[in-house]
Design a protein around this motif. Structure first.
Motif, short mmCIF file in Angstrom:
data_model
loop_
_atom_site.label_atom_id
_atom_site.label_comp_id
_atom_site.label_asym_id
_atom_site.label_seq_id
_atom_site.Cartn_x
_atom_site.Cartn_y
_atom_site.Cartn_z
N THR A 93 38.64 43.22 52.30
CA THR A 93 39.51 43.08 51.13
C THR A 93 38.82 43.75 49.95
O THR A 93 37.68 43.40 49.63
CB THR A 93 39.78 41.60 50.79
OG1 THR A 93 40.41 40.98 51.91
CG2 THR A 93 40.68 41.48 49.57
N GLN A 94 39.48 44.72 49.35
CA GLN A 94 38.93 45.43 48.20
C GLN A 94 39.63 44.99 46.93
O GLN A 94 40.85 44.88 46.90
CB GLN A 94 39.09 46.95 48.39
CG GLN A 94 38.58 47.76 47.20
CD GLN A 94 38.72 49.26 47.42
OE1 GLN A 94 39.10 49.71 48.50
NE2 GLN A 94 38.43 50.04 46.40
N VAL A 95 38.84 44.76 45.89
CA VAL A 95 39.37 44.44 44.57
C VAL A 95 38.79 45.46 43.60
O VAL A 95 37.57 45.61 43.51
CB VAL A 95 38.99 43.01 44.13
CG1 VAL A 95 39.52 42.72 42.73
CG2 VAL A 95 39.51 41.98 45.13
N SER A 96 39.63 46.17 42.88
CA SER A 96 39.12 47.18 41.95
C SER A 96 40.08 47.34 40.79
O SER A 96 41.27 47.03 40.89
CB SER A 96 38.90 48.53 42.66
OG SER A 96 40.11 49.00 43.23
N GLY A 97 39.54 47.84 39.69
CA GLY A 97 40.36 48.07 38.51
C GLY A 97 39.53 48.65 37.40
O GLY A 97 38.29 48.71 37.47
N SER A 98 40.19 49.11 36.35
CA SER A 98 39.52 49.62 35.16
C SER A 98 40.28 49.15 33.93
O SER A 98 41.38 48.60 34.02
CB SER A 98 39.42 51.15 35.19
OG SER A 98 40.70 51.74 35.27
N PHE A 157 35.29 50.24 31.07
CA PHE A 157 34.78 49.48 32.20
C PHE A 157 35.57 49.78 33.48
O PHE A 157 36.79 49.95 33.45
CB PHE A 157 34.83 47.98 31.92
CG PHE A 157 34.00 47.55 30.75
CD1 PHE A 157 32.64 47.83 30.71
CD2 PHE A 157 34.57 46.88 29.68
CE1 PHE A 157 31.88 47.45 29.62
CE2 PHE A 157 33.81 46.50 28.59
CZ PHE A 157 32.46 46.78 28.56
N SER A 158 34.84 49.79 34.60
CA SER A 158 35.43 49.92 35.93
C SER A 158 34.77 48.89 36.83
O SER A 158 33.58 48.59 36.69
CB SER A 158 35.23 51.32 36.51
OG SER A 158 35.77 52.31 35.67
N PHE A 159 35.55 48.39 37.78
CA PHE A 159 35.01 47.41 38.72
C PHE A 159 35.47 47.73 40.13
O PHE A 159 36.63 48.13 40.34
CB PHE A 159 35.48 46.00 38.37
CG PHE A 159 35.09 44.96 39.40
CD1 PHE A 159 33.78 44.51 39.48
CD2 PHE A 159 36.02 44.49 40.32
CE1 PHE A 159 33.41 43.58 40.45
CE2 PHE A 159 35.66 43.56 41.29
CZ PHE A 159 34.35 43.10 41.35
N VAL A 160 34.57 47.56 41.09
CA VAL A 160 34.96 47.60 42.50
C VAL A 160 34.13 46.56 43.24
O VAL A 160 32.93 46.41 43.02
CB VAL A 160 34.77 49.01 43.11
CG1 VAL A 160 33.33 49.49 43.01
CG2 VAL A 160 35.26 49.03 44.55
N GLY A 161 34.83 45.79 44.08
CA GLY A 161 34.17 44.81 44.92
C GLY A 161 34.87 44.73 46.26
O GLY A 161 36.08 44.92 46.34
N VAL A 162 34.11 44.47 47.32
CA VAL A 162 34.67 44.44 48.68
C VAL A 162 34.07 43.26 49.42
O VAL A 162 32.86 42.99 49.32
CB VAL A 162 34.37 45.75 49.45
CG1 VAL A 162 35.09 45.75 50.78
CG2 VAL A 162 34.78 46.96 48.62
N LYS A 163 34.91 42.57 50.19
CA LYS A 163 34.44 41.50 51.07
C LYS A 163 34.86 41.79 52.51
O LYS A 163 35.99 42.22 52.76
CB LYS A 163 35.00 40.14 50.64
CG LYS A 163 34.45 38.99 51.48
CD LYS A 163 34.95 37.63 51.03
CE LYS A 163 34.37 36.53 51.92
NZ LYS A 163 34.87 35.18 51.53
N PHE A 164 33.93 41.54 53.44
CA PHE A 164 34.15 41.76 54.86
C PHE A 164 34.12 40.42 55.58
O PHE A 164 33.03 39.85 55.77
CB PHE A 164 33.06 42.68 55.43
CG PHE A 164 33.02 44.04 54.80
CD1 PHE A 164 33.69 45.11 55.36
CD2 PHE A 164 32.30 44.26 53.62
CE1 PHE A 164 33.65 46.37 54.78
CE2 PHE A 164 32.26 45.51 53.03
CZ PHE A 164 32.94 46.57 53.60
N PRO A 165 35.25 39.89 56.00
CA PRO A 165 35.25 38.55 56.60
C PRO A 165 34.57 38.47 57.96
O PRO A 165 34.11 37.40 58.36
CB PRO A 165 36.75 38.23 56.71
CG PRO A 165 37.43 39.56 56.77
CD PRO A 165 36.61 40.46 55.89
#
Length: 263
Positions: free
Chosen positions: A41-46, A212-220
């Motif tokens: 699941t990727q969460v990203s935005g600016s 600002f920019s953000f990216v985060g990823v989770k691998f279940p």
């Protein structure tokens, strides 16, 4: 002569059978080996990234841990607890936030260790204006006032430990805040499970004055042992003019779930 005839016929028959068997094998289609699916699941935005951070924090889990020996929840690193003697110098230690010294407080035991192909790391409380004076207005701290870069490289490698120990650990997810991403391909997180890459994910380009920019990823289904961060496409330096060719980028907060032992 009869014996020789029988032997020759027998050998010929065996050869014929072997050739026939080989041909049969070649005619049978070989089923392709399926490629394992990597779920994430990727969460990203600016721009205003507040909602994206909330979303990713929820994905990582509560609470925000500040003590040792936790089995759930998450950790976060902003750089504002770094003392003055390690600020605005190139000698910030990569294991500052995983001290194993029993005399050091739990706030410095967060289970993340940083290395770089460059020469070190630098924490700034002035948006790096002492390094790149012309770009101070482009760089901002999301959680004032300290920010972070690698020195002599645009790459930071993050590995994990059980907080406060040297025991190797893994996480399920990791995210980072960047300032002044101008190039859509310059700033990335690449995740590894051992030597296997789980994928590379791009931070979006800035879209407002704050930058600002953000990216985060989770691998279940995977255990992340290392994250390779590329912040911009060149090291932060006055040798490079931020523009169409070069993208200078700095980092702020890191977020990740509670590290657990690798074995």
């Amino acid at each position: 002569m009869k014996v020789n005839t029988v032997v020759n016929w027998t050998i010929g028959l065996v050869c014929t059978v072997l050739v026939s068997a080989c041909n049969d094998d070649e005619d049978e289609p070989v089923a392709p080996i399926p490629t394992p699916t990597i779920n994430f699941t990727q969460v990203s935005g600016s721009g205003d990234i507040t909602a994206k951070l909330t979303e990713f924090r929820t994905l990582l889990g509560d609470p925000l841990n500040t003590t040792l020996n936790q089995t759930a929840g998450r950790r976060e690193i902003n750089w504002d607890g770094v003392p003055a003697n390690l600020t605005n110098v190139d000698t910030y230690p990569g294991d500052f936030f995983n001290s194993t010294d029993p005399a050091v407080g739990a706030g410095r035991k967060r289970g993340a260790v940083f290395t770089t192909p460059g020469t070190g790391f630098r924490i700034s409380d002035n948006d790096f204006t002492d390094i790149v004076a012309d770009y101070g207005n482009q760089f901002n701290a999301f959680s004032p006032a300290r920010t972070f870069v690698a020195v002599g490289s645009n790459q930071t490698d993050v590995t994990f430990r059980l907080p406060g120990t040297n025991t190797p650990a893994t996480v399920k997810g990791f995210g980072a805040i960047f300032s002044d991403v101008d190039n859509a391909n310059s700033t990335t997180l690449e995740f590894f499970e051992g030597d296997k890459s789980l994928g590379t994910f791009k931070a979006p380009v800035r879209n407002d004055v704050n930058g600002f920019s953000f990216v985060g990823v989770k691998f279940p289904d995977n255990r992340v042992s290392k994250v390779v961060i590329k912040s911009g496409n060149v090291p932060l330096s006055s040798r490079f003019a931020d523009g169409s060719q070069y993208d200078l980028v700095i980092m702020d907060d890191f977020l990740y779930d509670e590290p657990t032992a690798s074995n």
